[in-house]
Design a protein around this motif. Structure first.
Motif, short mmCIF file in Angstrom:
data_model
loop_
_atom_site.label_atom_id
_atom_site.label_comp_id
_atom_site.label_asym_id
_atom_site.label_seq_id
_atom_site.Cartn_x
_atom_site.Cartn_y
_atom_site.Cartn_z
N ARG A 1 0.80 -1.22 0.00
CA ARG A 1 0.00 0.00 0.00
C ARG A 1 0.84 1.28 0.00
O ARG A 1 0.38 2.32 -0.47
CB ARG A 1 -0.91 0.05 1.24
N HIS A 2 2.03 1.21 0.54
CA HIS A 2 2.84 2.41 0.71
C HIS A 2 4.00 2.43 -0.28
O HIS A 2 4.62 1.41 -0.56
CB HIS A 2 3.38 2.50 2.14
N SER A 3 4.29 3.61 -0.79
CA SER A 3 5.35 3.80 -1.77
C SER A 3 6.71 3.86 -1.10
O SER A 3 6.82 3.94 0.13
CB SER A 3 5.11 5.11 -2.53
N ALA A 4 7.75 3.85 -1.93
CA ALA A 4 9.11 4.02 -1.40
C ALA A 4 9.23 5.34 -0.66
O ALA A 4 9.89 5.42 0.39
CB ALA A 4 10.12 3.93 -2.53
N GLU A 5 8.59 6.39 -1.18
CA GLU A 5 8.63 7.69 -0.51
C GLU A 5 7.95 7.64 0.85
O GLU A 5 8.45 8.21 1.83
CB GLU A 5 7.95 8.77 -1.38
N ASP A 6 6.79 6.97 0.92
CA ASP A 6 6.09 6.83 2.21
C ASP A 6 6.98 6.13 3.23
O ASP A 6 7.07 6.53 4.39
CB ASP A 6 4.80 6.00 2.03
N MET A 7 7.61 5.04 2.77
CA MET A 7 8.49 4.27 3.66
C MET A 7 9.65 5.14 4.14
O MET A 7 10.00 5.16 5.33
CB MET A 7 9.05 3.06 2.91
N ALA A 8 10.27 5.87 3.21
CA ALA A 8 11.44 6.68 3.55
C ALA A 8 11.09 7.76 4.56
O ALA A 8 11.82 7.98 5.53
CB ALA A 8 12.04 7.29 2.29
N GLU A 9 9.97 8.46 4.34
CA GLU A 9 9.60 9.56 5.22
C GLU A 9 9.28 9.07 6.63
O GLU A 9 9.62 9.72 7.62
CB GLU A 9 8.43 10.33 4.62
N ALA A 10 8.60 7.92 6.73
CA ALA A 10 8.25 7.39 8.05
C ALA A 10 9.48 6.81 8.75
O ALA A 10 9.77 7.15 9.91
CB ALA A 10 7.16 6.33 7.92
N CYS A 11 10.20 5.95 8.06
CA CYS A 11 11.36 5.29 8.68
C CYS A 11 12.51 6.25 8.93
O CYS A 11 13.25 6.11 9.90
CB CYS A 11 11.82 4.12 7.83
N GLY A 12 12.63 7.26 8.06
CA GLY A 12 13.69 8.24 8.26
C GLY A 12 13.49 9.09 9.48
O GLY A 12 14.45 9.66 10.02
N ALA A 13 12.25 9.18 9.96
CA ALA A 13 11.94 9.98 11.14
C ALA A 13 11.78 9.13 12.40
O ALA A 13 11.58 9.66 13.49
CB ALA A 13 10.64 10.76 10.90
N ALA A 14 11.89 7.80 12.25
CA ALA A 14 11.58 6.88 13.35
C ALA A 14 12.81 6.52 14.17
O ALA A 14 13.92 6.40 13.65
CB ALA A 14 10.95 5.61 12.80
N GLN A 15 12.58 6.30 15.47
CA GLN A 15 13.64 5.80 16.34
C GLN A 15 13.77 4.28 16.27
O GLN A 15 14.81 3.73 16.59
CB GLN A 15 13.35 6.19 17.80
N MET A 16 12.68 3.62 15.84
CA MET A 16 12.68 2.16 15.76
C MET A 16 11.94 1.71 14.51
O MET A 16 11.00 2.37 14.06
CB MET A 16 11.98 1.53 16.98
N VAL A 17 12.36 0.56 13.99
CA VAL A 17 11.63 -0.15 12.94
C VAL A 17 11.44 -1.58 13.43
O VAL A 17 12.39 -2.22 13.89
CB VAL A 17 12.39 -0.13 11.61
N VAL A 18 10.20 -2.07 13.34
CA VAL A 18 9.86 -3.39 13.88
C VAL A 18 9.14 -4.19 12.80
O VAL A 18 8.38 -3.64 12.00
CB VAL A 18 8.95 -3.27 15.12
N GLY A 19 9.35 -5.50 12.79
CA GLY A 19 8.60 -6.36 11.89
C GLY A 19 9.16 -7.76 11.85
O GLY A 19 10.21 -8.06 12.44
N VAL A 20 8.43 -8.64 11.17
CA VAL A 20 8.90 -10.00 10.93
C VAL A 20 10.24 -9.92 10.18
O VAL A 20 10.40 -9.11 9.26
CB VAL A 20 7.86 -10.78 10.10
N GLU A 21 11.21 -10.73 10.58
CA GLU A 21 12.51 -10.74 9.91
C GLU A 21 12.31 -11.05 8.43
O GLU A 21 11.70 -12.04 8.06
CB GLU A 21 13.42 -11.79 10.56
N GLY A 22 12.84 -10.16 7.56
CA GLY A 22 12.70 -10.37 6.13
C GLY A 22 13.06 -9.14 5.33
O GLY A 22 13.34 -8.07 5.90
N SER A 23 13.01 -9.28 4.02
CA SER A 23 13.47 -8.22 3.13
C SER A 23 12.67 -6.94 3.26
O SER A 23 13.18 -5.86 2.95
CB SER A 23 13.43 -8.70 1.67
N GLN A 24 11.40 -7.03 3.68
CA GLN A 24 10.61 -5.80 3.77
C GLN A 24 11.20 -4.82 4.79
O GLN A 24 10.99 -3.60 4.70
CB GLN A 24 9.14 -6.12 4.09
N LEU A 25 11.98 -5.33 5.74
CA LEU A 25 12.59 -4.44 6.74
C LEU A 25 13.73 -3.61 6.15
O LEU A 25 14.17 -2.64 6.78
CB LEU A 25 13.10 -5.26 7.92
N ALA A 26 14.18 -3.96 4.95
CA ALA A 26 15.21 -3.14 4.30
C ALA A 26 14.72 -1.72 4.06
O ALA A 26 15.52 -0.78 4.06
CB ALA A 26 15.63 -3.78 2.98
#
Length: 354
Positions: A258-283
């Motif tokens: 649902r989310h674009s590369a830009e959406d991912m970058a803006e959220a993760c770039g501002a985040a102190q943590m990233v959480v999820g199932v171990e896998g490529s999507q966490l890249a």
């Protein structure tokens, strides 16, 4: 005339003769970054997590323990470049002077292959693991691209693709020449899997390119939802865990469909943590999150790995894991385990800031 190198190498193997090491056939080699000592941050996990591990992936239990232990001054090998002449690239395999290097799975099963249709020179930055897994492409091959770019004429056999891959190429300023079967009059390759200062600097360069011009609003963290995407790693209570991160820690949930590369970058770039199932999507999170942020992976007991820690080491981020109960085809993680791990992460953050 067809390329005889594939059949030549196959006949050598049938005769019990070893092939040459590919990098030994280089006509020139040079250091891009010398060997040096670097800090490897220790991993974060509960003391009982070792007892939960039933099986490991991409290395044995001693490798997992060594990675999670960290090292304040780990000796790191140099980043190297190699120049070759007279190399055939045929059906995903490089052939040079009795040696071969596989970059993707063969599509043809015959013994003789057509002669490559064109001759060229270039710097090849792709890898077997990058062609196999999106996360390794984004976090390994896209770093090596910066070396190929500096060497001149970056080339790849990866076809043009849509979705996140194409957009990341645009955002990272990547414009390689795409090749099929070719003959290289001259070819440059890199040994670039060592997390030395040069590679870490390129990681921050790619992060800066990705976040250039974006207004980042600080965020406690993001949960990147995996679901049934990629190789099966089915966290049965993933939706419940994502919701509790939202309500109890103020996280935002991202969905790769649902989310674009830009959406991912803006959220993760501002985040102190990233959480999820171990896998490529966490890249998506690793490439954008700032140094000293924390990646928390949720893993099944039969597929425990620190592959992503090798990458957070490059981005100079903390790495944490929780091991669940069950297998990759269906496992669960109790919220109490996550809460106690979050307490460890917060304690580490408080000590680092004091």
């Amino acid at each position: 005339m067809p390329s005889l190198r594939p059949i030549h190498n196959r006949l050598r193997r049938l005769a019990g003769l070893d092939l040459a090491e590919f990098f030994d056939t280089a006509i020139e080699r040079w250091e891009i970054c010398p060997a040096e000592d670097v800090e490897i941050l220790p991993g974060i996990w509960l003391p009982d997590q070792i007892d939960h591990i039933a099986q490991t992936e991409f290395g044995g239990l001693p490798d997992i323990l060594a990675q999670m232990q960290g090292n304040p001054a780990e000796h790191t090998a140099p980043t190297m470049a190699y120049r070759f002449r007279d190399v055939d690239f045929v059906d995903g395999v490089l052939y040079a002077r009795g040696a071969e290097r596989h970059l993707r799975q063969r599509r043809r099963s015959g013994m003789i292959y057509p002669k490559p249709r064109e001759n060229l020179g270039g710097a090849l930055y792709e890898s077997w693991i990058g062609n196999r897994w999106f996360g390794n492409w984004l976090l390994n091959d896209c770093l090596a691209y910066r070396l190929a770019e500096a060497a001149g004429n970056p080339v790849t056999s990866a076809p043009a693709r849509g979705g996140h891959t194409a957009r990341y190429e645009e955002l990272l300023g990547m414009s390689p020449r795409r090749i099929g079967d070719v003959h290289f009059d001259e070819l440059i390759l890199f040994d670039d899997l060592k997390n030395n200062s040069n590679r870490r600097a390129r990681a921050q360069e790619n992060r800066a390119r990705l976040l250039n011009g974006r207004k980042l609003t600080p965020l406690p963290g993001v949960f990147i939802f995996r679901g049934a995407s990629g190789d099966a790693r089915i966290l049965e209570n993933e939706a419940e865990i994502a919701e509790r991160f939202e309500t109890e820690y103020g996280f935002r949930t991202l969905y790769i469909d649902r989310h674009s590369a830009e959406d991912m970058a803006e959220a993760c770039g501002a985040a102190q943590m990233v959480v999820g199932v171990e896998g490529s999507q966490l890249a998506h999170g690793v490439i954008a999150m700032a140094p000293r942020g924390t990646l928390l992976t949720l893993q099944p007991a039969d597929r425990v790995t620190t592959s992503l820690k090798l990458l957070t080491d490059c981005w100079q981020q903390h790495y944490a894991m929780v091991v669940g109960s069950g297998t990759a085809s269906g496992y669960r993680i109790g919220w109490d385990q996550i809460q106690r791990t979050m307490d460890l992460i917060e304690d580490k953050r408080s000590k680092n800031s004091s």
